[in-house]
Scaffold this active site. Structure first.
Site, mmCIF file in Angstrom:
data_model
loop_
_atom_site.group_PDB
_atom_site.id
_atom_site.type_symbol
_atom_site.label_atom_id
_atom_site.label_comp_id
_atom_site.label_asym_id
_atom_site.label_seq_id
_atom_site.Cartn_x
_atom_site.Cartn_y
_atom_site.Cartn_z
ATOM 1 N N GLU A 42 -132.267 12.228 -19.675
ATOM 2 C CA GLU A 42 -133.098 12.179 -20.871
ATOM 3 C C GLU A 42 -134.508 11.821 -20.404
ATOM 4 O OE1 GLU A 42 -131.778 9.389 -23.846
ATOM 5 O OE2 GLU A 42 -133.500 9.835 -25.120
ATOM 6 N N ARG A 268 -120.526 4.199 -12.854
ATOM 7 C CA ARG A 268 -121.959 4.195 -12.601
ATOM 8 C C ARG A 268 -122.283 3.217 -11.485
ATOM 9 N NH1 ARG A 268 -124.435 4.276 -17.354
ATOM 10 N NH2 ARG A 268 -126.435 3.519 -16.670
ATOM 11 N N LYS A 278 -132.941 1.828 -18.108
ATOM 12 C CA LYS A 278 -134.273 2.382 -18.306
ATOM 13 C C LYS A 278 -135.061 1.550 -19.303
ATOM 14 C CE LYS A 278 -132.973 6.837 -18.604
ATOM 15 N NZ LYS A 278 -133.068 8.274 -18.902
HETATM 16 P P1 ATP Z 1 -130.060 4.286 -19.288
HETATM 17 O O1 ATP Z 1 -128.783 3.849 -19.915
HETATM 18 O O2 ATP Z 1 -130.614 3.373 -18.262
HETATM 19 O O3 ATP Z 1 -131.092 4.767 -20.262
HETATM 20 P P2 ATP Z 1 -128.954 6.848 -19.050
HETATM 21 O O4 ATP Z 1 -127.597 6.933 -18.520
HETATM 22 O O5 ATP Z 1 -129.091 6.955 -20.523
HETATM 23 O O6 ATP Z 1 -129.649 5.580 -18.447
HETATM 24 P P3 ATP Z 1 -129.808 9.501 -18.563
HETATM 25 O O7 ATP Z 1 -131.170 10.015 -18.390
HETATM 26 O O8 ATP Z 1 -129.069 9.889 -19.782
HETATM 27 O O9 ATP Z 1 -129.907 7.920 -18.423
HETATM 28 O O10 ATP Z 1 -128.931 9.802 -17.286
HETATM 29 C C1 ATP Z 1 -128.821 11.080 -16.691
HETATM 30 C C2 ATP Z 1 -127.569 11.132 -15.899
HETATM 31 O O11 ATP Z 1 -127.565 10.113 -14.909
HETATM 32 C C3 ATP Z 1 -126.356 10.915 -16.767
HETATM 33 O O12 ATP Z 1 -125.384 11.883 -16.434
HETATM 34 C C4 ATP Z 1 -125.890 9.533 -16.410
HETATM 35 O O13 ATP Z 1 -124.505 9.442 -16.510
HETATM 36 C C5 ATP Z 1 -126.369 9.379 -14.966
HETATM 37 N N1 ATP Z 1 -126.622 7.978 -14.667
HETATM 38 C C6 ATP Z 1 -127.446 7.136 -15.313
HETATM 39 N N2 ATP Z 1 -127.374 5.900 -14.787
HETATM 40 C C7 ATP Z 1 -126.494 5.950 -13.769
HETATM 41 C C8 ATP Z 1 -125.966 4.991 -12.841
HETATM 42 N N3 ATP Z 1 -126.364 3.720 -12.847
HETATM 43 N N4 ATP Z 1 -125.063 5.419 -11.934
HETATM 44 C C9 ATP Z 1 -124.673 6.708 -11.912
HETATM 45 N N5 ATP Z 1 -125.112 7.657 -12.761
HETATM 46 C C10 ATP Z 1 -126.009 7.288 -13.689
HETATM 47 MG MG MG Z 2 -128.276 8.749 -21.561
#
Ligand code: ATP
Ligand code: MG
Length: 566
Positions: A42, A268, A278
């Site tokens: 995102e 994760r 984030k």
């Molecule tokens: P946040 O919760 O910090 O906003 P997010 O998961 O919403 O992070 P996205 O931009 O939606 O962030 O993530 C893109 C991809 O990266 C998704 O498929 C998510 O599962 C993966 N991802 C995000 N954080 C991690 C992590 N700590 N370890 C592994 N994969 C991750």
């Molecule tokens: Mg997300």
């Protein structure tokens, strides 16, 4: 308490984790003839090291099995998204060494088709416009132990729903007035299945579609359908989406989609001494606690890049931690180990004095300069040697001299002999002190000309070898010693993670004295400063001819010692 993987913890060999086994099985059985994955960030922040794990996994699988990995911006929430993030994400994925060829997409590219899918759902009697207020919706939803109740709007006719949904689309209804909901099961033990929202009204400008839309699809609806539109075979996501999988499958089962991707969840990445949310990273940036998203202490890809990490070291780290089905926290020392290991093999060695103390060799001729041979990388003779100027007045590290040495102090002190790296043995004869503070400002030594190159022909030994820089030849530079941003192992567990910040995460040193060749170091160049650690020329703060150096990592894990001492 979650398990902490230590550097020596066994991890699955790359290529054998459970996701790759599923892929291999699907290819063998003929379910798929090729593999298509996607990385779906995102664009509401910069990518962090957790995303690197997901990138290495998705792009890595595509590469290993001769498939493709799409980069898809999951831009369904117009409020938090920004082009700055879209650009940084592309740069970071490329820098990590991956390529999406021409397969870059935006969920917003599918808004027309997603809208058509929503209409199809209504026509099939599987979705309705619900006018419950958010509070009522919550009350109707039930709890983990109690079933929910059907919304009074649940049995609206298809025609009425189509008409209302069209009014939503045209902007005739106010934000929050109603939502489109899937008609599934208010008594489902899985709360995600209790008539989840599909579309909501949001009268916001979208960074790509402008004000074409005032309704936006919910993540769960948009995500699986975008996967299906793109022909994704394996939709790999993190564990928190496990409970959403029935919903992912439900939408695909109800609708006339080109294919039905398989959602697979993995754990994760969590790292000690690090926050990877984030939202929290954005807060650090907004509150000015760091110098932007690419502050060298940030766990963002941009931060690691600026700090001097190599993409190889991050990929190696991601391979080592492996892919598992259970959440755990990885010791940040493992990441630091990866960069140390990588740079040990390839970073040229240099001498740099960070906290200088003058050393004068009383019996060395005034005005004489010798060019001495220094080894560029003891790990790899192919790197050869370079010449370093030596003269009567040098700088050594303040820490390498003690007027009154503590027990077991083998470096320089009055009457003691040490080796100057690549040069001569010197013996301390006297000191000069600041008359006001009493601090030692100059150390006077004599040298033994027979020890040129660093060894004594009579076989006498010294217990210490010091690095040094010739005063008249030295390049002056600023060196920034970065350390872990957080001082506690689990900052996410602190009530306010701000209080967990390490107050000593940045020490700025001015007037450091460097080997002259470093004056022309270019932004991004990496070196080992002998006995100090690995350093990189900062890409933001350096000026032509005036490099600023960032410490990437020390030569040893100093935190491990602190932890053991308790
Ligand atoms: P946040 O919760 O910090 O906003 P997010 O998961 O919403 O992070 P996205 O931009 O939606 O962030 O993530 C893109 C991809 O990266 C998704 O498929 C998510 O599962 C993966 N991802 C995000 N954080 C991690 C992590 N700590 N370890 C592994 N994969 C991750
Ligand atoms: Mg997300």
């Amino acid at each position: 308490m979650s398990a902490i993987a230590k550097s020596d913890a066994p991890s699955a060999a790359p290529g054998t984790d459970f996701i790759r086994q599923i892929v291999v099985g699907n290819l063998k059985s003929g379910k798929h003839r090729s593999v298509c994955t996607r990385f779906p960030p995102e664009p509401n922040g910069y990518l962090h090291i957790g995303h690197a794990k997901s990138i290495c996994l998705n792009f890595g699988i595509a590469r290993e099995f001769g498939g493709v990995c799409h980069l898809r911006f999951d831009d369904t929430n117009p409020v938090k998204e920004d082009v700055e993030y879209v650009e940084s994400i592309q740069e970071d994925v490329r820098w990590l060494g991956f390529d999406w060829a021409d397969k870059m997409f935006y969920a917003s590219d599918y808004f027309d088709r997603l809208h058509a899918f929503a209409v199809e759902l209504i026509e099939k009697g599987k979705a309705y416009v619900c006018h419950l207020t958010p509070e009522e919706t919550r009350a109707y939803r039930g709890t983990l132990t109690e079933p929910g109740k059907n919304s009074p709007y649940r049995d609206r006719s298809v025609e009425e729903n189509l008409r209302l949904f069209e009014q939503m689309r045209r902007g005739e209804l106010d934000e929050g007035a109603c939502v489109l909901r899937a008609k599934i099961d208010m008594a489902s033990p899985n709360i995600n299945m209790r008539d989840p929202a599909v579309y909501r009204i949001k009268k916001a400008q979208h960074h790509r579609t402008g004000d074409k839309w005032c309704i936006y699809p919910m993540y769960d609806f948009a995500h699986g359908l975008s996967d299906a539109i793109e022909g994704i075979t394996h939709s790999i996501c993190t564990l928190e989406f496990e409970d959403h999988r029935p919903l992912y499958d439900w939408f695909l089962d109800q609708l006339n989609v080109p294919c039905h991707p398989q959602q697979i969840e993995f754990a994760r990445l969590n790292l000690t001494y690090t926050v990877l949310s984030k939202r929290k990273l954005l807060q650090l940036v907004r509150d000015g606690l760091v110098d932007g998203w690419d502050d060298p202490r940030m766990p963002t890809i941009a931060g690691y890049r600026r700090r001097g990490y190599t993409p190889e070291s991050i990929r190696t780290f991601c391979d080592r931690i492996g892919v598992a089905k259970a959440n755990s926290t990885v010791d940040v020392a493992m990441l630091e180990h990866s960069i140390r290991e990588d740079l040990n093999k390839r970073a040229p060695r240099k001498m740099a004095v960070l906290k200088p103390l003058r050393l004068v060799i009383d019996n060395y001729p005034d005005g004489k300069v010798e060019e001495l041979d220094a080894v560029n990388n003891p790990e790899d003779p192919a790197h050869g040697t370079r010449q370093v100027p030596f003269s009567k007045v040098l700088y050594i590290e303040q820490d390498d001299f003690r007027e009154t040495p503590p027990p077991k102090y083998f470096r320089l002190s009055p009457g003691k002999e040490v080796r100057l790296r690549y040069a001569y043995f010197v013996t301390c004869r006297s000191v000069v002190k600041d008359p006001h503070t009493g601090d030692v400002t100059e150390v006077h030594c004599t040298y033994d000309p027979a020890t040129r190159g660093g060894d004594a022909p009579d076989g006498r030994k010294v217990k210490s070898t010091l690095h040094w820089v010739s005063a008249q030849h030295a390049a002056d530079a600023e060196v920034r010693l970065y350390d872990r941003l957080f001082g506690v192992e689990f900052p996410e567990r602190e009530e306010s993670f701000f209080t967990a910040l390490n107050p000593n995460s940045l020490e700025v040193l001015q007037g450091c004295k460097l080997e002259p060749s470093l004056a022309t170091a270019q932004p991004g160049d990496r070196f080992q400063f002998e006995r100090q650690g690995y350093f990189c020329v900062d890409t933001k703060l350096s000026q032509p001819g005036a490099p600023v150096f960032n410490r990437i990592v020390g030569l040893k894990d100093t935190w491990a010692r602190i932890e053991k001492r308790g």
